[in-house]
Design a protein around this motif. Structure first.
Motif, PDB file in Angstrom:
ATOM      1  N   LEU A   1      13.089  -0.321  10.716  1.00  0.00           N
ATOM      2  CA  LEU A   1      12.917  -0.642  12.135  1.00  0.00           C
ATOM      3  C   LEU A   1      11.574  -0.099  12.641  1.00  0.00           C
ATOM      4  O   LEU A   1      10.848  -0.792  13.366  1.00  0.00           O
ATOM      5  CB  LEU A   1      14.086  -0.070  12.946  1.00  0.00           C
ATOM      6  CG  LEU A   1      14.128  -0.474  14.414  1.00  0.00           C
ATOM      7  CD1 LEU A   1      14.233  -1.989  14.559  1.00  0.00           C
ATOM      8  CD2 LEU A   1      15.293   0.196  15.116  1.00  0.00           C
ATOM      9  N   MET A   2      11.228   1.118  12.221  1.00  0.00           N
ATOM     10  CA  MET A   2       9.933   1.698  12.621  1.00  0.00           C
ATOM     11  C   MET A   2       8.789   0.850  12.057  1.00  0.00           C
ATOM     12  O   MET A   2       7.812   0.579  12.753  1.00  0.00           O
ATOM     13  CB  MET A   2       9.819   3.135  12.123  1.00  0.00           C
ATOM     14  CG  MET A   2       8.455   3.749  12.352  1.00  0.00           C
ATOM     15  SD  MET A   2       8.136   4.125  14.065  1.00  0.00           S
ATOM     16  CE  MET A   2       8.731   5.776  14.100  1.00  0.00           C
ATOM     17  N   GLY A   3       8.909   0.445  10.792  1.00  0.00           N
ATOM     18  CA  GLY A   3       7.888  -0.395  10.171  1.00  0.00           C
ATOM     19  C   GLY A   3       7.747  -1.731  10.870  1.00  0.00           C
ATOM     20  O   GLY A   3       6.642  -2.242  11.058  1.00  0.00           O
TER      21      GLY A   3
ATOM     22  N   MET B   1      -0.148  -3.228  13.989  1.00  0.00           N
ATOM     23  CA  MET B   1      -1.043  -3.006  12.850  1.00  0.00           C
ATOM     24  C   MET B   1      -0.452  -3.644  11.606  1.00  0.00           C
ATOM     25  O   MET B   1       0.760  -3.683  11.438  1.00  0.00           O
ATOM     26  CB  MET B   1      -1.315  -1.519  12.621  1.00  0.00           C
ATOM     27  CG  MET B   1      -0.127  -0.720  12.142  1.00  0.00           C
ATOM     28  SD  MET B   1      -0.496   0.996  11.811  1.00  0.00           S
ATOM     29  CE  MET B   1      -0.591   1.636  13.459  1.00  0.00           C
ATOM     30  N   SER B   2      -1.326  -4.117  10.761  1.00  0.00           N
ATOM     31  CA  SER B   2      -0.909  -4.760   9.528  1.00  0.00           C
ATOM     32  C   SER B   2      -0.884  -3.734   8.398  1.00  0.00           C
ATOM     33  O   SER B   2      -1.864  -3.016   8.192  1.00  0.00           O
ATOM     34  CB  SER B   2      -1.890  -5.888   9.199  1.00  0.00           C
ATOM     35  OG  SER B   2      -1.823  -6.235   7.849  1.00  0.00           O
TER      36      SER B   2
ATOM     37  N   LYS C   1      -3.763  -4.474   6.136  1.00  0.00           N
ATOM     38  CA  LYS C   1      -5.068  -4.004   6.632  1.00  0.00           C
ATOM     39  C   LYS C   1      -5.156  -2.480   6.618  1.00  0.00           C
ATOM     40  O   LYS C   1      -6.224  -1.921   6.449  1.00  0.00           O
ATOM     41  CB  LYS C   1      -5.339  -4.539   8.025  1.00  0.00           C
ATOM     42  CG  LYS C   1      -5.668  -6.010   8.028  1.00  0.00           C
ATOM     43  CD  LYS C   1      -5.981  -6.513   9.411  1.00  0.00           C
ATOM     44  CE  LYS C   1      -6.279  -8.005   9.361  1.00  0.00           C
ATOM     45  NZ  LYS C   1      -6.422  -8.575  10.691  1.00  0.00           N
ATOM     46  N   MET C   2      -4.011  -1.820   6.796  1.00  0.00           N
ATOM     47  CA  MET C   2      -4.003  -0.361   6.834  1.00  0.00           C
ATOM     48  C   MET C   2      -4.146   0.234   5.428  1.00  0.00           C
ATOM     49  O   MET C   2      -4.926   1.152   5.216  1.00  0.00           O
ATOM     50  CB  MET C   2      -2.705   0.129   7.483  1.00  0.00           C
ATOM     51  CG  MET C   2      -2.657   1.617   7.731  1.00  0.00           C
ATOM     52  SD  MET C   2      -1.225   2.108   8.698  1.00  0.00           S
ATOM     53  CE  MET C   2       0.107   1.833   7.550  1.00  0.00           C
ATOM     54  N   LEU C   3      -3.386  -0.307   4.445  1.00  0.00           N
ATOM     55  CA  LEU C   3      -3.396   0.263   3.096  1.00  0.00           C
ATOM     56  C   LEU C   3      -4.286  -0.489   2.109  1.00  0.00           C
ATOM     57  O   LEU C   3      -4.685   0.070   1.096  1.00  0.00           O
ATOM     58  CB  LEU C   3      -1.977   0.322   2.536  1.00  0.00           C
ATOM     59  CG  LEU C   3      -1.061   1.350   3.157  1.00  0.00           C
ATOM     60  CD1 LEU C   3       0.331   1.246   2.557  1.00  0.00           C
ATOM     61  CD2 LEU C   3      -1.612   2.751   2.984  1.00  0.00           C
ATOM     62  N   GLY C   4      -4.569  -1.745   2.391  1.00  0.00           N
ATOM     63  CA  GLY C   4      -5.370  -2.559   1.476  1.00  0.00           C
ATOM     64  C   GLY C   4      -6.692  -1.917   1.067  1.00  0.00           C
ATOM     65  O   GLY C   4      -7.015  -1.861  -0.123  1.00  0.00           O
ATOM     66  N   PRO C   5      -7.474  -1.405   2.032  1.00  0.00           N
ATOM     67  CA  PRO C   5      -8.740  -0.771   1.649  1.00  0.00           C
ATOM     68  C   PRO C   5      -8.559   0.430   0.715  1.00  0.00           C
ATOM     69  O   PRO C   5      -9.381   0.651  -0.173  1.00  0.00           O
ATOM     70  CB  PRO C   5      -9.347  -0.347   2.993  1.00  0.00           C
ATOM     71  CG  PRO C   5      -8.777  -1.332   3.970  1.00  0.00           C
ATOM     72  CD  PRO C   5      -7.361  -1.566   3.486  1.00  0.00           C
TER      73      PRO C   5
END
Length: 174
Positions: A142-144, A151-152, A155-159
């Motif tokens: 639910l938080m996710g 935020m994606s 996009k947040m972890l991809g880099p």
């Protein structure tokens, strides 16, 4: 005043409906070509002690506490860490290892936000070298779901995945 309360209630209900309608799971991945055989790449992944050479998160806390237990490498190898707010606290355990093509990891984040996901690496022969894919997937809590409105995950972890794979490439090609 009643109109204002009703408008706020409708907006809150609409936001709640939007949050719960988000996907139940997430998956993100990145891949890279590496001029090294799959066995070389596999060795960097299946032994957690080798992660210091390439993991993008190893640099987040110079005081990071690491704990290795279980098997030395492959299935049953465990890596626990405890660090500052950027590094967090967590545990990884290799639950599947198929040399030299696949490593599957049970990934548990304890702090700053609890989560349990799967990290999976696949290595395939490609053009005299390898193609390595790093994926992470799991339940979208639910938080996710709420956070995904703003935020994606990609996009947040991809880099960070891209940085880690570039560092893995450099280590494997030495």
């Amino acid at each position: 005043m009643l109109t204002f309360v009703l408008i706020v209630a409708v907006l809150v209900a609409a936001l709640a409906a939007l949050v719960v309608s988000r996907p139940a799971t997430f998956r993100m991945e990145r891949r890279i070509r590496i001029a090294a055989p799959p066995a070389t790449v596999y060795a960097l992944i299946q032994d957690f002690r080798n992660w210091r050479a390439w993991s993008p998160w190893e640099d987040l806390d110079p005081e990071l506490k690491r704990d290795y237990s279980g098997a030395a490498s492959g299935v049953g190898a465990v890596y626990g860490w405890e660090g500052n707010n950027r590094a967090g606290t967590g545990r990884m355990e290799i639950v599947q290892a198929e040399a030299p093509s696949r490593v599957k990891i049970d990934l548990q984040f304890l702090k700053p936000f609890p989560a349990r996901n799967v990290a999976e690496f696949t290595i395939q022969p490609a053009d005299g070298g390898s193609e390595a894919t790093w994926a992470m997937y799991g339940p979208n809590t639910l938080m996710g779901k709420a956070m995904s409105l703003f935020m994606s995950m990609d996009k947040m972890l991809g880099p960070s995945f891209e940085t880690g794979l570039a560092r893995m490439k450099a280590a494997a090609e030495k």
